[in-house]
Write an enzyme that holds these catalytic residues in place. Sequence first.
Site, mmCIF file in Angstrom:
data_model
loop_
_atom_site.group_PDB
_atom_site.id
_atom_site.type_symbol
_atom_site.label_atom_id
_atom_site.label_comp_id
_atom_site.label_asym_id
_atom_site.label_seq_id
_atom_site.Cartn_x
_atom_site.Cartn_y
_atom_site.Cartn_z
ATOM 1 N N CYS A 190 0.870 -1.174 0.000
ATOM 2 C CA CYS A 190 0.000 0.000 0.000
ATOM 3 C C CYS A 190 0.910 1.228 0.000
ATOM 4 O O CYS A 190 2.073 1.119 -0.377
ATOM 5 C CB CYS A 190 -0.958 -0.013 1.192
ATOM 6 S SG CYS A 190 -0.145 0.143 2.785
ATOM 7 N N GLN A 191 0.416 2.358 0.434
ATOM 8 C CA GLN A 191 1.235 3.572 0.391
ATOM 9 C C GLN A 191 2.328 3.564 1.449
ATOM 10 O O GLN A 191 3.476 3.862 1.171
ATOM 11 C CB GLN A 191 0.355 4.820 0.532
ATOM 12 C CG GLN A 191 1.077 6.113 0.265
ATOM 13 C CD GLN A 191 1.628 6.212 -1.155
ATOM 14 O OE1 GLN A 191 1.076 5.656 -2.095
ATOM 15 N NE2 GLN A 191 2.734 6.906 -1.314
#
Length: 147
Positions: free
Chosen positions: A100-101
């Site tokens: 994810c980020q």
Amino acid sequence: MERVIEFLINHYLLSLAFVVVTYLLIQDLFETALKKYNTISPLLAVAKMNEMKTVVVDVRDQTEFASGHIQEAIHLPLDKFDNELKKIEAYKKDPVLVICQNGTRAISAGKLLTKAGFEQVFVISGGMESWQTDYKLPIKKSKKTFA
């Protein structure tokens, strides 16, 4: 024993803080011992991708994914994860790298994948921020832009 009780009464905030910290440490130990997914650094993830057939699952939203993602990553946004899980059903026995980020959403996705029966789930620590900033690894940008 009287001195312990006296200490607890006189220093109730310190005693409460000790109990809370102890509880959180024990909870973290149990969670770490019982988790069924592994955490892997971006560098080790690249090594794993080079040595065997792996699947990369990106759980960021559409705009984050379009701004840059790992080559051949499958986009499964976390908010639609349960509905989109059938896209990767065929890879239950293969190593699955989740990103994810910054690493927090990937942990949730890792838990969902292990619950769904995936055998080798690896969460990439630090997410795309670490992938791009710390390790300067390549990304692919989508040509589409989303509002």
